[in-house]
Design a protein around this motif. Structure first.
Motif, PDB file in Angstrom:
ATOM      1  N   ALA A   1      -2.783 -13.588  11.564  1.00 50.02           N
ATOM      2  CA  ALA A   1      -3.562 -13.438  12.803  1.00 50.02           C
ATOM      3  C   ALA A   1      -2.774 -13.818  14.039  1.00 50.02           C
ATOM      4  N   TYR A   2      -1.453 -14.066  13.881  1.00 44.86           N
ATOM      5  CA  TYR A   2      -0.652 -14.497  15.006  1.00 44.86           C
ATOM      6  C   TYR A   2      -0.224 -13.319  15.877  1.00 44.86           C
ATOM      7  N   GLY A   3      -0.151 -13.560  17.172  1.00 41.10           N
ATOM      8  CA  GLY A   3       0.485 -12.624  18.085  1.00 41.10           C
ATOM      9  C   GLY A   3       1.982 -12.860  18.088  1.00 41.10           C
ATOM     10  N   TYR A   4       2.699 -12.056  18.852  1.00 42.17           N
ATOM     11  CA  TYR A   4       4.162 -12.141  18.816  1.00 42.17           C
ATOM     12  C   TYR A   4       4.684 -13.483  19.302  1.00 42.17           C
ATOM     13  N   LEU A   5       3.971 -14.131  20.231  1.00 36.28           N
ATOM     14  CA  LEU A   5       4.438 -15.416  20.754  1.00 36.28           C
ATOM     15  C   LEU A   5       4.343 -16.502  19.681  1.00 36.28           C
ATOM     16  N   LYS A   6       3.213 -16.560  18.986  1.00 39.37           N
ATOM     17  CA  LYS A   6       3.062 -17.552  17.914  1.00 39.37           C
ATOM     18  C   LYS A   6       4.028 -17.266  16.768  1.00 39.37           C
ATOM     19  N   LEU A   7       4.256 -15.989  16.490  1.00 40.22           N
ATOM     20  CA  LEU A   7       5.211 -15.630  15.438  1.00 40.22           C
ATOM     21  C   LEU A   7       6.618 -16.108  15.780  1.00 40.22           C
ATOM     22  N   THR A   8       6.974 -16.039  17.063  1.00 40.67           N
ATOM     23  CA  THR A   8       8.290 -16.509  17.496  1.00 40.67           C
ATOM     24  C   THR A   8       8.474 -17.983  17.168  1.00 40.67           C
TER      25      THR A   8
ATOM     26  N   CYS B   1       6.770 -19.719  15.003  1.00 34.54           N
ATOM     27  CA  CYS B   1       6.662 -19.884  13.559  1.00 34.54           C
ATOM     28  C   CYS B   1       8.018 -19.605  12.885  1.00 34.54           C
ATOM     29  N   LEU B   2       8.682 -18.529  13.305  1.00 35.35           N
ATOM     30  CA  LEU B   2       9.986 -18.171  12.732  1.00 35.35           C
ATOM     31  C   LEU B   2      11.039 -19.227  13.063  1.00 35.35           C
ATOM     32  N   ARG B   3      10.988 -19.755  14.270  1.00 37.04           N
ATOM     33  CA  ARG B   3      11.933 -20.812  14.637  1.00 37.04           C
ATOM     34  C   ARG B   3      11.703 -22.079  13.815  1.00 37.04           C
ATOM     35  N   LYS B   4      10.423 -22.427  13.670  1.00 37.24           N
ATOM     36  CA  LYS B   4      10.069 -23.680  12.995  1.00 37.24           C
ATOM     37  C   LYS B   4      10.313 -23.632  11.497  1.00 37.24           C
ATOM     38  N   ASN B   5       9.909 -22.535  10.871  1.00 40.88           N
ATOM     39  CA  ASN B   5       9.934 -22.478   9.400  1.00 40.88           C
ATOM     40  C   ASN B   5      11.220 -21.895   8.823  1.00 40.88           C
ATOM     41  N   PHE B   6      11.932 -21.102   9.622  1.00 43.35           N
ATOM     42  CA  PHE B   6      13.130 -20.456   9.094  1.00 43.35           C
ATOM     43  C   PHE B   6      14.378 -20.744   9.927  1.00 43.35           C
ATOM     44  N   ASN B   7      14.238 -21.609  10.927  1.00 41.31           N
ATOM     45  CA  ASN B   7      15.363 -22.014  11.777  1.00 41.31           C
ATOM     46  C   ASN B   7      16.078 -20.812  12.400  1.00 41.31           C
ATOM     47  N   LEU B   8      15.330 -19.765  12.700  1.00 46.13           N
ATOM     48  CA  LEU B   8      15.909 -18.582  13.313  1.00 46.13           C
ATOM     49  C   LEU B   8      16.093 -18.783  14.813  1.00 46.13           C
ATOM     50  N   ILE B   9      17.192 -18.273  15.311  1.00 48.78           N
ATOM     51  CA  ILE B   9      17.402 -18.263  16.761  1.00 48.78           C
ATOM     52  C   ILE B   9      16.941 -16.898  17.251  1.00 48.78           C
ATOM     53  N   ILE B  10      15.749 -16.867  17.788  1.00 48.80           N
ATOM     54  CA  ILE B  10      15.140 -15.590  18.158  1.00 48.80           C
ATOM     55  C   ILE B  10      14.204 -15.809  19.342  1.00 48.80           C
ATOM     56  N   ASN B  11      14.160 -14.848  20.232  1.00 47.28           N
ATOM     57  CA  ASN B  11      13.273 -15.003  21.393  1.00 47.28           C
ATOM     58  C   ASN B  11      12.041 -14.112  21.255  1.00 47.28           C
ATOM     59  N   LYS B  12      11.109 -14.351  22.102  1.00 51.55           N
ATOM     60  CA  LYS B  12       9.819 -13.664  21.996  1.00 51.55           C
ATOM     61  C   LYS B  12       9.929 -12.169  22.267  1.00 51.55           C
ATOM     62  N   LYS B  13      10.920 -11.763  23.101  1.00 53.57           N
ATOM     63  CA  LYS B  13      11.073 -10.342  23.404  1.00 53.57           C
ATOM     64  C   LYS B  13      11.497  -9.560  22.165  1.00 53.57           C
ATOM     65  N   LYS B  14      12.396 -10.159  21.369  1.00 50.90           N
ATOM     66  CA  LYS B  14      12.841  -9.474  20.157  1.00 50.90           C
ATOM     67  C   LYS B  14      11.716  -9.405  19.133  1.00 50.90           C
ATOM     68  N   VAL B  15      10.953 -10.491  19.016  1.00 52.59           N
ATOM     69  CA  VAL B  15       9.818 -10.489  18.091  1.00 52.59           C
ATOM     70  C   VAL B  15       8.808  -9.434  18.510  1.00 52.59           C
TER      71      VAL B  15
ATOM     72  N   CYS C   1       7.761  -6.345  16.080  1.00 49.33           N
ATOM     73  CA  CYS C   1       6.352  -6.158  15.718  1.00 49.33           C
ATOM     74  C   CYS C   1       5.876  -4.764  16.119  1.00 49.33           C
ATOM     75  N   LYS C   2       6.348  -4.314  17.273  1.00 52.29           N
ATOM     76  CA  LYS C   2       5.954  -2.988  17.749  1.00 52.29           C
ATOM     77  C   LYS C   2       6.532  -1.891  16.862  1.00 52.29           C
ATOM     78  N   GLU C   3       7.810  -2.042  16.451  1.00 55.82           N
ATOM     79  CA  GLU C   3       8.442  -1.058  15.578  1.00 55.82           C
ATOM     80  C   GLU C   3       7.779  -1.012  14.203  1.00 55.82           C
ATOM     81  N   LEU C   4       7.388  -2.183  13.721  1.00 57.89           N
ATOM     82  CA  LEU C   4       6.749  -2.255  12.405  1.00 57.89           C
ATOM     83  C   LEU C   4       5.248  -1.980  12.469  1.00 57.89           C
ATOM     84  N   GLN C   5       4.748  -1.751  13.676  1.00 55.92           N
ATOM     85  CA  GLN C   5       3.329  -1.456  13.907  1.00 55.92           C
ATOM     86  C   GLN C   5       2.413  -2.575  13.400  1.00 55.92           C
ATOM     87  N   VAL C   6       2.866  -3.816  13.617  1.00 53.00           N
ATOM     88  CA  VAL C   6       2.043  -4.971  13.245  1.00 53.00           C
ATOM     89  C   VAL C   6       1.719  -5.815  14.480  1.00 53.00           C
ATOM     90  N   LEU C   7       1.931  -5.240  15.667  1.00 53.19           N
ATOM     91  CA  LEU C   7       1.668  -5.966  16.912  1.00 53.19           C
ATOM     92  C   LEU C   7       0.174  -6.153  17.092  1.00 53.19           C
TER      93      LEU C   7
END
Length: 238
Positions: free
Chosen positions: A8-15, A17-31, A35-41
């Motif tokens: 139920a997360y939007g792209y901001l919460k997913l960003t 979540c990915l940083r916290k749980n997977f130590n990914l260096i990723i920004n909200k724009k890429k997420v 999400c838009k490409e995968l049609q899960v936005l």
């Protein structure tokens, strides 16, 4: 990560979540793009307006208690290095200040109480036909509390378009008078002093100060003469 945590997360919460749980260096724009490409936005939440905005319409005012205008003005207390608030309601036809609030704060409930007191003062609280109230788009006036109060009182509330203070000209004119003849003349040392002086000026304005727009009567004299059918004024176009 808990299974289905991000369902139920939007792209901001997913960003986050990915940083916290997977130590990914990723920004909200890429997420967002992924999400838009995968049609899960997730769709954006739509904020529902509880009370639809009613724009101020052109009116021809032919008597008292047909249209009131309201607005907020700030005053400065030099001795306390703070501001105070003055909310005024003016009758467009007879120029009376039918209600006002002076306080260190001015919230929606203060605006609602001031409106109710103005109706009581003019013995209109239980009247079938009440004046319309016109305001700008300040937070006090767009609030659900103030709008709900207007619905409860069966009062039509209209708001002027943005950047068009001329649609609220009478209350703007009064506040210019208040600034020139009262606020600019004093350097207030305390809120108590400011309240006393502004309250005194409000009474002076209503009872004594003559107004060229109402044939050089004071607003209170004008209102009384109009009620007794002893005065005739030209219609006011707003």
């Amino acid at each position: 990560m808990i299974q289905d945590e991000g369902f139920a997360y939007g792209y901001l919460k997913l960003t986050y979540c990915l940083r916290k749980n997977f130590n990914l260096i990723i920004n909200k724009k890429k997420v967002f793009r992924l999400c838009k490409e995968l049609q899960v936005l997730r769709p954006q939440r739509r904020i529902k307006t509880r009370h639809p905005r009613r724009l101020a319409r052109n009116r021809v005012i032919t008597g008292p208690n047909q249209l009131w205008e309201t607005d907020l003005k700030y005053g400065y207390i030099a001795g306390e290095n703070s501001f105070f608030f003055i909310l005024s309601i003016i009758d467009v036809f007879d120029r009376s200040i039918v209600g006002y609030h002076i306080g260190l704060a001015c919230e929606a409930r203060d605006a609602a109480i001031t409106l109710k007191n103005a109706l009581l003062k003019r013995q209109l609280y239980e009247a079938e036909k009440k004046p319309a109230i016109r305001s700008d788009n300040g937070p006090q006036f767009i609030s659900n509390l103030f709008e709900g109060t207007c619905v409860e009182l069966s009062i039509e509330h209209e708001r002027i378009p943005f950047k068009m203070p001329n649609k609220n000209a009478h209350i703007e004119s009064f506040h210019a008078i208040l600034e020139e003849e009262c606020l600019s003349r004093y350097e207030f040392e305390s809120y108590a002093e400011a309240y006393e002086i502004v309250d005194k000026f409000m009474r002076f304005y209503n009872k004594v100060r003559i107004h060229s727009g109402i044939k050089f009567f004071s607003p209170m004299e004008c209102y009384q003469l109009l009620r007794e059918n002893r005065l005739e004024l030209k219609p006011v176009r707003v």
